[in-house]
Design an enzyme around this catalytic site. Structure first.
Site, PDB file in Angstrom:
ATOM      1  N   GLU A  59      -9.231   0.220  -4.115  1.00  0.00           N
ATOM      2  CA  GLU A  59     -10.377  -0.440  -3.243  1.00  0.00           C
ATOM      3  C   GLU A  59     -11.100   0.523  -2.296  1.00  0.00           C
ATOM      4  OE1 GLU A  59      -8.840  -3.689  -1.104  1.00  0.00           O
ATOM      5  OE2 GLU A  59      -7.231  -2.431   0.001  1.00  0.00           O
ATOM      6  N   ARG A 112     -17.034  -3.949 -17.826  1.00  0.00           N
ATOM      7  CA  ARG A 112     -16.629  -5.097 -17.251  1.00  0.00           C
ATOM      8  C   ARG A 112     -15.489  -4.855 -16.012  1.00  0.00           C
ATOM      9  NH1 ARG A 112     -19.983  -7.000 -20.083  1.00  0.00           N
ATOM     10  NH2 ARG A 112     -19.787  -8.722 -21.561  1.00  0.00           N
ATOM     11  N   ASP A 152       0.570  -1.254  -0.028  1.00  0.00           N
ATOM     12  CA  ASP A 152      -0.107  -0.015  -0.002  1.00  0.00           C
ATOM     13  C   ASP A 152       0.780   1.149  -0.111  1.00  0.00           C
ATOM     14  OD1 ASP A 152      -2.208  -1.833   0.444  1.00  0.00           O
ATOM     15  OD2 ASP A 152      -2.164  -1.605   2.234  1.00  0.00           O
ATOM     16  N   ARG A 174      -0.259  -9.332  -4.452  1.00  0.00           N
ATOM     17  CA  ARG A 174       0.837  -9.154  -3.290  1.00  0.00           C
ATOM     18  C   ARG A 174       1.639 -10.584  -3.253  1.00  0.00           C
ATOM     19  NH1 ARG A 174      -3.000  -8.894   2.057  1.00  0.00           N
ATOM     20  NH2 ARG A 174      -2.385 -10.744   2.638  1.00  0.00           N
ATOM     21  N   HIS A 190      -5.768  -0.428   0.341  1.00  0.00           N
ATOM     22  CA  HIS A 190      -6.448  -0.169   1.771  1.00  0.00           C
ATOM     23  C   HIS A 190      -6.860   1.301   1.648  1.00  0.00           C
ATOM     24  CE1 HIS A 190      -6.496  -0.216   6.238  1.00  0.00           C
ATOM     25  NE2 HIS A 190      -7.642  -1.020   5.700  1.00  0.00           N
TER      26      HIS A 190
END
Ligand code: F6P
Length: 362
Positions: free
Chosen positions: A236, A279, A141, A288, A185
Site C-alpha cells: 500500500e 484486475r 507491518d 488483520r 503502511h
C-alpha cells in the site's frame, strides 16, 4: 503462589489490532494471576482507557479460551496522549496528567502495552514521566526496529499468501494481470514476504520506487515466454520513481483526489503500457482479522512470558524483542519514533530476483 514485590499490573492493547494480541495477554496474565497472585487491570481501548480510567480487573475467566481468538478483547484505539495537550473541561487535566493519576489510583507497579510504532513511542514517553512501562511488539507491518519479528506479521503473510495462491489460478485461466494490494503502511515487509511466498512476478515495495516501463518490459518478456498472465503484489505504501523525488507534503498534494488506492493506479498504468487486461484485489483488513497462526501464538506467548520476567526483575522502560531467535529486551527509547524498512541489501530481494521476481526496476 510465588512471592514478588509486584502486586498490581495494568495491560492495554493500542493501535491497529492484529492476530496474537489475545494470546500475548494470556501469556502474561495467566501466570500473573495463577502463579504470582497479582491483581491485573485490563485497560480498555488502548491509551484512551488509561486516560479516562476505563479498566476492569481481570480474572481467569476473562482469559480463558482466548489463545486462538483474533483481535483484542480489551479493545484498542489510536489515541496518542502526548499529541494532545488540551485539558479536559471536566477534570481540568491533560491526557498525560490523567494517565498518571489513573496509574496512581490503580496502584500499578507496572504497565504493559502491546502495540506498534506509535504505541511504543508513547510508552517511551510515559517511561520518561516515571511510569514502569514494558512494551510488547505487535503489528502486521513488522516495521518495528530492534526486533526481527512482531507478532501478527506471520498470520498476515499467511492470509495474503493464500489470497495470492487463489488469485493465481484465476489469473491463469483468464490471461490477466492480477494486481493484489497488501497492507504494510510505509514498509514493504508484508509485500515482500507474501510476494515471495506466493511466487509473484512483480513485487512493488515502498523502499524501491517503481518504473512502469521496467515492469511493462518484464511483463512482455513473460508473454514472449508464453506466460500471458502475471501476479503483481503492490504494498500500500508503494510509489513510483517520480513520486520518490517529492517531499512528503508534495506527495500528499499530488495524490489529492486519488479516490482509489495505489493498486488501482498500478493496474491502470500496466494495462496502458502492455495492453493486457488487468484486475485488482485489495486485501485490506482481511490481513488483520481472524485466528493467529501457530507461529504467532507461540511468539506472542513467549513475549507475554518475557514481559512477566521484566516485571519480576523490575526491568522497566524496555520493549521485549526477538533477535536472532532469542527473546531479548531493548530500551524503549531506541524503538521510539523509528520505522524498520526493508534494507535494499536484504537477502530476500536477492533471492527473489534470482527466481525471476521483478521489484519494479530493471
Ligand atoms: O499498522 C497496521 C495497519 O493495518 C497498516 O498496515 C495500515 O496501513 C493501517 O494499519 C490501517 O490503519 P487503520 O486501522 O487505522 O485503518
Amino acid at each position: 503462589m510465588v512471592g514478588t514485590s509486584v502486586k498490581t499490573i495494568g495491560i492495554l492493547t493500542s493501535g491497529g489490532d492484529c492476530p496474537g494480541l489475545n494470546s500475548a495477554i494470556r501469556g502474561l496474565v495467566r501466570p500473573a494471576l495463577d502463579k504470582y497472585g497479582m491483581k491485573v487491570y485490563g485497560i480498555k481501548n488502548g491509551y484512551r482507557g488509561l486516560i479516562t480510567g476505563n479498566a476492569m480487573q481481570l480474572t481467569q475467566d476473562d482469559i480463558s479460551g482466548i489463545l486462538t481468538r483474533g483481535g483484542t478483547f480489551l479493545g484498542t484505539s489510536r489515541e496518542k496522549p502526548f499529541k494532545n495537550p488540551e485539558r479536559d473541561p471536566k477534570t481540568g487535566k491533560t491526557p498525560v496528567e490523567s494517565i498518571i493519576q489513573n496509574y496512581e489510583k490503580w496502584k500499578l507497579d507496572a504497565l504493559v502495552v502491546l502495540g506498534g510504532n506509535g504505541t511504543q513511542t508513547t510508552a517511551s514517553l510515559l517511561a520518561k514521566e516515571g511510569l514502569n512501562v514494558i512494551g510488547l511488539p505487535k503489528t502486521i507491518d513488522n516495521d518495528l526496529v530492534c526486533t526481527d519479528m512482531t507478532f501478527g506479521f506471520h498470520t498476515a503473510v499467511d492470509v495474503a499468501t493464500e489470497a495470492i495462491d487463489r488469485i493465481h489460478t484465476t489469473a491463469h485461466s483468464h490471461n490477466r494481470i492480477m494486481v493484489i494490494e497488501v497492507m504494510g503502511h510505509k514498509a514493504g515487509w508484508l509485500g515482500l514476504y507474501a510476494g515471495i511466498a506466493g511466487g509473484a512476478d512483480i513485487v512493488l515495495l515502498p523502499e524501491i520506487p517503481y518504473n512502469t516501463d521496467a515492469i511493462a518490459k518484464h511483463l512482455k518478456k513473460r508473454q514472449e515466454m508464453g506466460k500471458d498472465f502475471s501476479i503483481v503484489v503492490v504494498a500500500e505504501g508503494a510509489l513510483n520513481e517520480e513520486e520518490a523525488l517529492l517531499s512528503k507534503k508534495e506527495l500528499k498534494k499530488s495524490r489529492q483526489g486519488m479516490t482509489n488506492s495505489i493498486g488501482y493506479r498500478v493496474a491502470h498504468e500496466l494495462e496502458n503500457a502492455t495492453g493486457l487486461e488487468s484486475r485488482v484485489t485489495v486485501l485490506g483488513y482481511l490481513q488483520r482479522g481472524g485466528t493467529p497462526s501457530p507461529y504467532d501464538r507461540v511468539l506472542s506467548t513467549q513475549f507475554g512470558a518475557a514481559a512477566m520476567n521484566c516485571i519480576l526483575e523490575r526491568d522497566f522502560g524496555k520493549m521485549v524483542a526477538l533477535q536472532n531467535n532469542e527473546i531479548v529486551t531493548v530500551p524503549l527509547e531506541d524503538v521510539a519514533g523509528q520505522i524498520k524498512k526493508v534494507p535494499l541489501d536484504h537477502k530476500l530481494l536477492k533471492y527473489g530476483k534470482d527466481v525471476g521476481t521483478c521489484f519494479g526496476i530493471e
